[in-house]
Enzyme design. Structure first.
Site, PDB file in Angstrom:
ATOM      1  CG  ASP A  96       9.196  -6.533   4.061  1.00  0.00           C
ATOM      2  OD1 ASP A  96       9.236  -6.257   5.273  1.00  0.00           O
ATOM      3  OD2 ASP A  96       8.421  -5.992   3.266  1.00  0.00           O
ATOM      4  CG  ASP A 153       9.152  -2.616   4.963  1.00  0.00           C
ATOM      5  OD1 ASP A 153       8.607  -3.033   3.937  1.00  0.00           O
ATOM      6  OD2 ASP A 153       9.058  -3.210   6.066  1.00  0.00           O
ATOM      7  CG  ASP A 202       8.434  -3.923   0.169  1.00  0.00           C
ATOM      8  OD1 ASP A 202       8.737  -4.694  -0.764  1.00  0.00           O
ATOM      9  OD2 ASP A 202       7.433  -4.082   0.890  1.00  0.00           O
TER      10      ASP A 202
HETATM   11  N1  DCT Z   1       2.233  -0.448   4.403  1.00  0.00           N
HETATM   12  C1  DCT Z   1       1.500   0.525   3.805  1.00  0.00           C
HETATM   13  N2  DCT Z   1       1.075   0.351   2.533  1.00  0.00           N
HETATM   14  C2  DCT Z   1       1.404  -0.764   1.862  1.00  0.00           C
HETATM   15  C3  DCT Z   1       2.182  -1.746   2.457  1.00  0.00           C
HETATM   16  C4  DCT Z   1       2.593  -1.558   3.757  1.00  0.00           C
HETATM   17  O1  DCT Z   1       1.193   1.537   4.409  1.00  0.00           O
HETATM   18  N3  DCT Z   1       0.965  -0.889   0.648  1.00  0.00           N
HETATM   19  C5  DCT Z   1       2.660  -0.232   5.762  1.00  0.00           C
HETATM   20  C6  DCT Z   1       2.085  -1.150   6.779  1.00  0.00           C
HETATM   21  C7  DCT Z   1       3.238  -1.566   7.625  1.00  0.00           C
HETATM   22  C8  DCT Z   1       4.471  -1.111   6.886  1.00  0.00           C
HETATM   23  O2  DCT Z   1       4.043  -0.427   5.747  1.00  0.00           O
HETATM   24  C9  DCT Z   1       5.417  -2.194   6.515  1.00  0.00           C
HETATM   25  O3  DCT Z   1       4.737  -3.293   5.918  1.00  0.00           O
HETATM   26  P1  DCT Z   1       5.201  -4.767   6.199  1.00  0.00           P
HETATM   27  O4  DCT Z   1       6.602  -4.952   5.804  1.00  0.00           O
HETATM   28  O5  DCT Z   1       4.202  -5.653   5.591  1.00  0.00           O
HETATM   29  O6  DCT Z   1       5.022  -4.860   7.774  1.00  0.00           O
HETATM   30  P2  DCT Z   1       6.088  -4.885   8.924  1.00  0.00           P
HETATM   31  O7  DCT Z   1       5.439  -4.244  10.060  1.00  0.00           O
HETATM   32  O8  DCT Z   1       7.389  -4.353   8.452  1.00  0.00           O
HETATM   33  O9  DCT Z   1       6.198  -6.424   9.224  1.00  0.00           O
HETATM   34  P3  DCT Z   1       7.411  -7.418   8.918  1.00  0.00           P
HETATM   35  O10 DCT Z   1       8.319  -7.239  10.077  1.00  0.00           O
HETATM   36  O11 DCT Z   1       6.799  -8.761   8.877  1.00  0.00           O
HETATM   37  O12 DCT Z   1       8.029  -7.011   7.646  1.00  0.00           O
HETATM   38 MG    MG Z   2       8.433  -5.092   6.787  1.00  0.00          MG
END
Ligand code: DCT
Ligand code: MG
Length: 475
Positions: free
Chosen positions: A309, A311, A399
């Site tokens: 995703d 963020d 997100d």
């Molecule tokens: N996070 C957090 N609380 C949440 C969800 C996520 O603190 N409720 C943190 C953990 C890592 C970061 O936010 C981003 O989450 P992801 O998108 O799941 O991880 P990513 O490292 O960006 O992995 P990806 O590249 O697969 O998106």
């Molecule tokens: Mg991510």
């Protein structure tokens, strides 16, 4: 023109002790005593730097003795410097900091002695032995991911993939202990700048207990199983899980539209696609609030080439305005016809409920989980689609989280990940510092107070940790 040096011009023209004693007036840092090594630096530069440091309240000793705490040198030849130091009269060498000039310049710039980091140290180079085949001494690998630098270059992917499959299968079976053990083992191997060639070397690494050693041996079987189950792709439980659970929260609503995009969403998002989405969100956010702050976070901030995703953190310089911003952005995306799915969660942030003792607890800021439509023409180099797919667009998970600006640094640190890095930051804070860290705040249990931070560096400093750049947090 330099000022007249206040150090003796040459040691052999010895003067009475008082005459060469460092100035004591204006001393600000009683505990720090510097000694500048003249070799390579030269006498006049040494005098100039001595004067500069003293003018900033540092004690600079003229003579190297056991009262010195910080030795600063411009000699890039560690071996000759150490030979010289060891040939001298001091007995306290093992407890002194032997530092590169960068520590001195950093300290002068800050106007105070900065924390000593590994990059400042002039390490004693040990003579090479036939057994010394690995560039990182294993005794220096920390058990905490937040004390390791882990880039996206994984030299042990073949092992870490196997560990991660096992971690996820244990997670599904609610076996938290082994799951965490496998994640930690994978994380340690990811940080190594070399490839594990010999099982014996892993015995000296932290977090590679019995469980994990077995896995290294059964690795070929694990990989076969994994390929058989997923048609060659690494199956990620976490990646598929939220897509099914989020929409089902509303049990009386029709079948969620997100199912329609399942194929797209289970495909990785590229850096170029993330960049294109950044442009779309940036336009929307700033059209609504021109001074809003928008930051790309998550895996793409850590320099990953692909993610599941994209963020973002959005906030406003004015406290409280951030919550309305998020709903306005959603409305705007809807109006533009690119909002395919949206689940919005209003803020439940309540300062009086801090600090949270729950480890993996979700933060309480306003946020939304979106699926957006991204056009081929918006992406530099085009969308990554299969030959037969000629739709000209794809669906992408996005997100957005929206903390109040005074919580921005904690949110940025928390959402930058990786998850293992975050887990270990919190564990380090709790176990080593008696502090509680989450996406909202840092609480010192000894002092019984919250520690404020406006940047990530402030948080690392409160924790007494060397700063780790986002691209070194791929633990
Ligand atoms: N996070 C957090 N609380 C949440 C969800 C996520 O603190 N409720 C943190 C953990 C890592 C970061 O936010 C981003 O989450 P992801 O998108 O799941 O991880 P990513 O490292 O960006 O992995 P990806 O590249 O697969 O998106
Ligand atoms: Mg991510």
């Amino acid at each position: 023109m330099f000022h007249a040096p206040i150090v003796p011009r040459a040691r052999k023209r010895s003067r009475p002790a008082e005459a060469s004693a460092p100035r004591r007036e204006g001393v600000k840092f009683e505990d720090v005593r510097l000694y500048l090594v003249e070799r390579k630096m030269g006498r006049s530069r040494r005098s100039f730097l001595t004067e500069l440091a003293r003018s900033k309240g540092f004690i600079v000793e003229d003579v190297l003795s056991d009262v010195v705490t910080h030795v600063v040198s411009e000699d890039s030849q560690a071996s000759s410097l150490w030979a010289w130091l060891k040939g001298g009269p001091v007995k306290n060498l093992p407890v002194m900091h032997v530092l590169d000039i960068s520590w001195f310049t950093d300290s002068m710039r800050e106007g105070k002695p900065v924390a000593v980091e590994t990059r400042h140290l002039i390490q004693e180079t040990l003579p090479a032995s036939p057994e010394a085949t690995t560039p990182t001494p294993m005794s220096t690998v920390s058990q905490y991911a937040c004390q390791r630098r882990t880039t996206t270059q994984n030299n042990n992917k073949i092992f870490t993939d196997a560990f991660e499959v096992l971690a996820e299968s244990h997670e599904f079976n609610d076996m938290e202990g082994p799951c965490l053990a496998f994640r930690r083992a994978a994380s340690v191997l990811k940080s190594l700048p070399w490839t594990v060639q010999n099982l014996r070397v892993t015995e000296d690494l932290p977090c590679l207990g019995e469980h994990s050693m077995c896995v290294i041996e059964v690795r070929p079987i694990v990989l076969c199983l994994q390929r058989a189950n997923t048609g060659g792709r690494l199956l990620s439980a976490r990646r598929t899980h939220p897509i099914f659970t989020l929409p089902l929260i509303h049990s009386d609503s029709p079948l969620p539209r997100s199912f329609l995009h399942y194929g797209d969403i289970s495909r990785a998002v590229s850096k170029a696609e993330a960049q294109a989405l950044g442009n779309i969100i940036d336009e929307a956010v700033h059209a609504i609030t021109p001074d809003a702050i928008l930051t790309l976070t998550g895996g793409f901030r850590r320099g990953k080439d692909f993610g599941h995703d994209v963020d973002f953190i959005v906030t406003t310089p004015q406290l409280g305005k951030e919550e309305r911003l998020l709903t306005s952005v959603i409305d705007r995306l809807k109006h533009q016809g690119i909002l395919l799915y949206c689940e919005y969660q209003a803020s439940t942030f309540d300062e009086s409920k801090l600090p949270s003792h729950r480890f993996e607890a979700m933060d309480h800021f306003a946020k939304c989980f979106l699926i957006l439509r991204l056009e081929d023409s918006q992406v530099d180099g085009g969308l990554q689609t299969a030959e037969e797919d000629r739709r000209g667009w794809r669906a992408v998970r996005v997100d957005l989280v929206s903390p109040p600006v005074d919580r921005y640094a904690f949110t940025l640190l928390g959402w930058s990940g990786s998850r293992q890095f975050e887990r270990d930051l919190r564990r380090f804070a709790r176990m080593e510092r008696r502090m509680l860290l989450d996406n909202h705040a840092l609480y010192d249990k000894t002092k019984k107070e919250f520690l404020a931070a406006t940047t990530e560096k402030d948080i690392f400093a409160h924790l007494g940790l060397e700063y780790i750049e986002p691209w070194q947090r791929n633990a």
